[in-house]
Motif scaffolding. Structure first.
Motif, PDB file in Angstrom:
ATOM      1  N   GLY A  53       0.813  -1.211   0.000  1.00 43.57           N
ATOM      2  CA  GLY A  53       0.000   0.000   0.000  1.00 43.57           C
ATOM      3  C   GLY A  53       0.845   1.259   0.000  1.00 43.57           C
ATOM      4  O   GLY A  53       0.465   2.264  -0.601  1.00 43.57           O
ATOM      5  N   MET A  54       1.970   1.197   0.656  1.00 44.05           N
ATOM      6  CA  MET A  54       2.823   2.371   0.728  1.00 44.05           C
ATOM      7  C   MET A  54       3.408   2.707  -0.641  1.00 44.05           C
ATOM      8  O   MET A  54       3.472   3.860  -1.052  1.00 44.05           O
ATOM      9  N   LYS A  60      11.259   5.957  14.033  1.00 40.17           N
ATOM     10  CA  LYS A  60      10.938   7.063  13.130  1.00 40.17           C
ATOM     11  C   LYS A  60      10.083   6.572  11.965  1.00 40.17           C
ATOM     12  O   LYS A  60       9.130   7.228  11.566  1.00 40.17           O
ATOM     13  N   TYR A  61      10.469   5.423  11.431  1.00 37.53           N
ATOM     14  CA  TYR A  61       9.776   4.941  10.237  1.00 37.53           C
ATOM     15  C   TYR A  61       8.861   3.780  10.549  1.00 37.53           C
ATOM     16  O   TYR A  61       8.597   2.959   9.692  1.00 37.53           O
ATOM     17  N   SER A 108      -5.746   2.950   4.679  1.00 39.97           N
ATOM     18  CA  SER A 108      -5.021   4.211   4.646  1.00 39.97           C
ATOM     19  C   SER A 108      -3.526   3.876   4.640  1.00 39.97           C
ATOM     20  O   SER A 108      -3.078   2.972   5.339  1.00 39.97           O
ATOM     21  N   ASN A 109      -2.797   4.578   3.794  1.00 37.65           N
ATOM     22  CA  ASN A 109      -1.381   4.240   3.655  1.00 37.65           C
ATOM     23  C   ASN A 109      -0.504   5.468   3.776  1.00 37.65           C
ATOM     24  O   ASN A 109       0.176   5.843   2.845  1.00 37.65           O
ATOM     25  N   PRO A 110      -0.525   6.115   4.956  1.00 39.97           N
ATOM     26  CA  PRO A 110       0.367   7.262   5.111  1.00 39.97           C
ATOM     27  C   PRO A 110       1.819   6.802   5.022  1.00 39.97           C
ATOM     28  O   PRO A 110       2.140   5.680   5.415  1.00 39.97           O
ATOM     29  N   PHE A 111       2.668   7.652   4.484  1.00 39.05           N
ATOM     30  CA  PHE A 111       4.089   7.313   4.415  1.00 39.05           C
ATOM     31  C   PHE A 111       4.696   7.495   5.801  1.00 39.05           C
ATOM     32  O   PHE A 111       4.216   8.304   6.584  1.00 39.05           O
ATOM     33  N   PRO A 112       5.755   6.770   6.091  1.00 40.97           N
ATOM     34  CA  PRO A 112       6.407   6.937   7.397  1.00 40.97           C
ATOM     35  C   PRO A 112       7.170   8.253   7.466  1.00 40.97           C
ATOM     36  O   PRO A 112       8.385   8.273   7.578  1.00 40.97           O
TER      37      PRO A 112
END
Lengths: 557, 313
Positions: free
Chosen positions: A426-427, A551-552, B156-160
């Protein structure tokens, strides 16, 4: 009755697999036990190497065969008691014996002495025995007699001022030793490098026939000037060196010999039997620090191992800097761009198998390819002036790092690929839907999210690379390197130079040193330091990884 | 005989539309009467009588169509998942795709901005045009297409990254770096997505700390930031609670003023609440496409009626 039937309902009758659970936990337990044991042995042995030992005065029976130079009384640090199988006596096959570190190798010709416990009639620990650390021949263990100070009458060891005078003179001597080291290593070294570059320029001009030019004459003058400087410095160092021999310490060995030793040859002295626990702790810390920070002496069996620590550290860092980008780029291509199929599958299998190739094979490859082919070509192209002395055409930090990078690249590729796969689909789709190109998606979304995986690969590569010895022996590790690979001389990084390495140091001490018994504590201490270094570097990488992971953090949604 | 009539019928309709859909009128015709031509039409008619109803509905909207889907077929390997879909999405309207799971509505949605390109072993036939330009045109820049056609996903796929960086991601990859420009765009998009008031004080903290509904609105803001013409939404509320869902529905109704929206939904009430038109898909076929009012009050086909009344699906 009802309760019983309930129990029956829940017991299926078939074996629940408890035995297998036990077996698997047993396997883990055995593994953990072995790891704990090896760590415990190394830590214990490594640390006791620094603990100051008491010195015993041993007297044996008159008819004993255990005498040193005919003397029945001698002294030494008690190393340990052990039993030996004795086949010469009929009635008794096991003999308990005492191992002593007697020191004074210049007098006795050996450092360790074994004596049967049965023959000992007296063991004492007299307070006045001195243990002296020297530049050569290991320690001297003896009773001080007097201090011969130049231009003064000698100070007897019984006098009250003896210790203060000796301490003060030793401090002066130590300062002077540093001075001599500075002149010889730093200043004369600098002049030597300048002279070498002038020599090369002159040789080039001579070959081209410009010997009558103004420039050539200038070079000759500069050379002469440097020669003069060198002689001045050498004379200065010589004078300082002579001063080191002015004062002498006279000692009497417990076996009766009297020796006079110039203070310049002595590094440190102690009265081991006078040390309180707190003094021992101080001595312990001092020994440890000087082991870490000092250069080795006497074929590495004495002194410290700083160059080896530094060499290992710099090489591991440099190797990681080489292997990480290379492995990451390969992994990105493999998992993101290459069309899945037979070819990619075969490449992947090959990469995994590469991790299983014996490291010495990589060493041979590094020697053949990097050193003899790439290095020699670089020499031909850029350093032809210095030939036949090779610059890059011989083992060195650079080629060692390349070789180990090659060896550890599969680890990084595999870990990075796993990291990339773990980034949710998805990302990537979200990135593409925002109008990012595939590369932008990888660079801005996938790689940051896969960073913890990449760092895991780096940690594994570092762990494997830092402890590797076999390939390094072929591509650049030496027993004793005169300078550090990273120092204050321009251009600061000397990656063509050979270097020292903890792993090789362990091998060298344990198996190549003239007195392996004396080197044994050093081997354990070095092994301990190697482990600490690897663990410390890994902890730093793990810390960075955890920060990145926070963070990620990939969302749970 | 019937097939000929039908073809003429279609032809006329497209001629009528020529005046408005001015970009490439002749190409429109060509796609339909391409090499496969009449025989294909005949085949289609013989197996799918209801297709005519569907195209009749689309035809009426031709004059303001932003997306026009023509004879679209989609195959996953050998599996024929979309069959001869014809559909027009008019400008600034909300079109809902409804239908049971696996009916191909999401696939169709993902074909509009070519997200299906990522999937191996697929085949697409027919055409999808946006303002008259085929999205399958080999000369078309897919990246530019995706900028004009934004997408919001089911998950939902928010970026990190930070909230701010999430919103301006599309602008950044397009090479826009002026800080004031990015900040203005971020505020505008977050306001449009009704998220500004909730996050304005923590724009630079991680987007992964938001709630599920906030994350989904962030993804909508991210799509809006690119200033697209069309926003595709693939079940945007399926993972959200009723409160978050109603917030997003309100927001979608506001967005309608500026964007054309295609939304896939399993939620019948949602489709009836927000959409202007509804397309009902079943087993890869577009069964019925009409105004939402019509579909929900007086559907033409039995299948649609059964589905919306909950008798199957």
């Amino acid at each position: 009755m009802a309760r019983k039937s309930k129990v029956d309902t829940f017991s299926s009758g078939a074996p629940a697999g408890d035995a297998l659970v036990w077996l698997s936990s047993l396997g883990l337990a055995v593994g953990l036990f072995m790891i704990t044991m090896i760590l415990a042995v190394i830590i214990w042995q490594g640390l006791t190497a620094f603990w100051p030992r008491e010195v015993a005065e041993v007297t044996v029976r008159a008819d004993s065969e255990f005498t040193i130079n005919g003397a029945q009384t001698f002294s030494g640090e008690i190393v340990h008691y052990k039993t030996r199988q004795d086949y010469t006596k009929d009635n008794k096959t096991e003999v308990e014996e005492l191992q002593l570190y007697v020191g004074n190798r210049d007098v006795y010709g050996f450092s360790f002495f074994y004596v049967d416990v049965d023959d000992i009639i007296k063991i004492e620990k007299p307070a006045d025995i001195m243990s002296i650390e020297r530049e050569e021949y290991g320690k001297a263990i003896a009773r001080p007699v007097s201090l011969h100070i130049k231009g003064e009458t000698s100070v007897s060891a019984d006098s009250l001022e003896f210790d203060d005078r000796l301490r003060a003179l030793m401090d002066t001597v130590a300062e002077r030793r540093d001075e001599i080291h500075d002149i010889e290593k730093v200043e004369i070294g600098r002049i030597n490098r300048k002279m070498e570059s002038i020599r090369l320029s002159r040789r080039r001009m001579e070959r081209e026939g410009h010997t009558d030019s103004e420039k050539y004459r200038k070079l000759v003058d500069a050379d002469a000037g440097l020669q003069g400087d060198y002689e001045t410095l050498a004379a200065e160092a010589g004078a300082l060196r002579d001063l080191q021999f002015e004062h002498e310490l006279e000692v009497m060995l417990l076996t009766g010999e009297v020796r006079r030793m110039p203070l310049g040859k002595l590094i440190n002295y102690r009265y081991p039997n006078q040390l309180r626990v707190i003094d021992k702790c101080v001595a312990f810390a001092h020994n440890m620090v000087s082991f870490i920070l000092n250069d080795p002496r006497e074929a590495n069996t004495e002194g410290g191992i700083f160059p080896a620590i530094f060499g290992t550290f710099v090489m591991t860092i440099f190797m990681s800097l080489l292997v990480t980008p290379f492995g990451v780029v390969s992994a990105i291509y493999l998992s993101e761009y290459a069309k899945p199929g037979l070819m990619v599958r075969m490449v992947r299998i090959a990469v995994n198998n590469l991790a299983g190739v014996p490291s010495i094979v990589f060493g041979v490859f590094g020697l053949g390819f990097f050193v003899y082919f790439v290095g020699a070509s670089i020499d031909q192209l850029f350093f032809s002036d210095t030939l036949p002395t090779p610059t890059f055409g011989t083992g060195g930090m650079l080629w060692a790092s390349f070789t180990l990078a090659l060896m550890t690249v599969p680890v990084v590729i595999v870990a990075t690929e796993e990291g990339l796969l773990a980034v949710p689909r998805g990302m990537r789709e979200g990135g593409l839907a925002c109008g990012a190109s595939k590369w932008q998606c990888i660079q801005r979304i996938v790689l940051p999210a896969a960073a913890p995986g990449i760092l895991t690969g780096m940690v594994l590569a570092m762990a494997r690379g830092a402890g590797e010895v076999a390939p390094l022996m072929l591509v650049g590790v030496v027993k004793l390197a005169p300078t550090l690979p990273l120092n204050t001389t321009w251009p600061y990084f000397h990656f063509e130079q050979k270097f020292m390495h903890l792993g090789f140091h362990i091998y060298d001490l344990g198996f190549q040193s003239p007195d392996s018994e004396a080197a044994k504590p050093m081997v354990f201490a070095t092994a301990l330091l190697l482990i600490i270094l690897v663990v410390a570097m890994n902890l730093v990488a793990i810390y960075v990884r955890e920060r990145l992971r926070r963070k990620y953090a990939v969302s749970a949604v | 005989m019937k097939s000929v009539n039908h073809a003429v019928d279609l032809d006329n309709r497209y001629d009528a539309g020529n005046g408005v859909v001015s970009t490439l009128p002749s190409r429109d015709k060509m796609t339909i009467f391409d090499s496969e031509g009449g025989s294909m039409e005949a085949q289609r008619d013989s197996i799918r009588p209801e297709a005519e109803t569907a195209s009749a509905a689309t035809g009426r909207q031709q004059d303001s169509a932003v997306i026009s889907i023509r004879n679209f077929n989609f195959y996953y390997g050998n599996k024929h998942t979309l069959m001869d879909v014809n559909l027009n999405v008019p400008e600034r309207e909300i079109v809902a795709f409804i239908g049971p799971s696996g009916c191909g509505k999401s696939t169709l949605l993902r074909s509009i901005n070519r997200m299906n390109d990522l999937i191996e072993d697929i085949r697409q036939e027919g055409d999808i045009r946006i303002n008259g330009r085929s999205v399958f045109d080999p000369n078309l820049d897919v990246i530019a297409l995706r900028k004009r056609v934004g997408m919001v996903f089911q998950k939902s796929n928010p970026f990190p990254k930070s909230i701010f960086e999430n919103v301006v991601f599309g602008l950044r990859v397009a090479g826009r770096i002026r800080k004031d420009e990015l900040e203005a765009a971020a505020e505008r998009s977050l306001r449009a997505a009704a998220l500004w008031d909730e996050v304005s004080d923590r724009l630079h903290s991680s987007a992964l700390g938001l709630s599920g509904g906030q994350m989904q609105r962030l993804c909508i803001a991210r799509a809006i930031a690119n200033e697209p013409e069309i926003i595709l939404m693939d079940e945007p509320c399926s993972a959200l609670d009723p409160v978050a869902t109603s917030k997003i529905e309100e927001m979608i109704l506001v967005l309608k003023k500026d964007f054309t929206i295609v939304i896939v939904t399993h939620n019948m009430q949602q489709a009836s609440r927000i959409s202007d038109r509804t397309a009902f898909f079943y087993l890869g076929k577009l069964i019925e496409f009409d105004t939402t009012e019509k579909i929900f009050s007086n559907p033409n086909t039995r299948q649609t009626e059964d589905y919306i009344s909950g008798r199957f699906g």
